[in-house]
Design an enzyme around this catalytic site. Structure first.
Site, PDB file in Angstrom:
ATOM      1  N   CYS A  53       0.801  -1.223   0.000  1.00  0.00           N
ATOM      2  CA  CYS A  53       0.000   0.000   0.000  1.00  0.00           C
ATOM      3  C   CYS A  53       0.835   1.274   0.000  1.00  0.00           C
ATOM      4  CB  CYS A  53      -0.965  -0.007   1.181  1.00  0.00           C
ATOM      5  SG  CYS A  53      -0.180  -0.130   2.798  1.00  0.00           S
ATOM      6  N   HIS A 112      -0.209   7.098   5.424  1.00  0.00           N
ATOM      7  CA  HIS A 112       0.737   5.989   5.425  1.00  0.00           C
ATOM      8  C   HIS A 112       1.884   6.134   4.418  1.00  0.00           C
ATOM      9  CE1 HIS A 112       1.290   1.356   5.893  1.00  0.00           C
ATOM     10  NE2 HIS A 112       2.006   2.038   6.767  1.00  0.00           N
TER      11      HIS A 112
END
Length: 164
Positions: A53, A112
């Site tokens: 991700c 993130h």
């Protein structure tokens, strides 16, 4: 459409979902709202991800190879230029690019792409420092849905006792 009016841009990244999971791509999951957005917008027919991700998000937000962004793997600093675990200052984000054209840029969700996640630590690679006018979401990756430990509004951590 008014020729002088710029189109709205909505960019959605959903972790852990295959392209064929959405109804608009022929999937079996009922996704009427996403299908309506797709019907009136642009849908990718080819996009490469890194199977992780963080690098995929860094690539999508900058248009660069993940190693060029400093997020070549995950969020640890591996001591190599492309693997610092932090969105570097040599790339611009899509938010930076659209703001220079008069757009507002807003983000909600998982960031993130910074190893700096502490509320009092460096924020140079957080959303509001990377072109977004407003941000609401989690700075880290995985989180507890009911008590996300890095839930943040702009640059301020939201404490669990402040949640509804």
């Amino acid at each position: 459409m008014n020729e002088n009016r710029k189109p709205n841009i909505v960019l959605i990244l959903n972790d852990d979902m295959g392209f064929s999971d959405l109804g608009c791509y022929g999937g079996e999951v009922h996704t009427p709202n996403l299908d309506r957005l797709a019907a009136g917008g642009l849908r990718f027919t080819q996009f490469y991800n890194t199977a992780r991700c963080c690098p995929s998000r860094a690539s999508m937000l900058t248009g660069l190879n993940p190693h060029q962004t400093g997020v070549g793997h995950m969020m640890s600093d591996d001591g190599l230029e492309g693997y610092r675990g932090d969105l570097n200052d040599r790339c611009i984000t899509i938010a930076d690019a659209v703001r220079s054209e008069g757009y507002g840029a807003y983000m909600s969700g998982k960031w993130h792409i910074s190893r700096h996640t502490g509320p009092d630590g460096p924020k140079h690679s957080w959303p509001c420092q990377r072109g977004f006018d407003e941000y609401y979401g989690i700075i880290t990756g995985a989180a507890n849905f009911w008590k996300p430990n890095t839930l943040t509004r702009n640059n301020t951590r939201i404490q669990h006792d402040e949640l509804p």
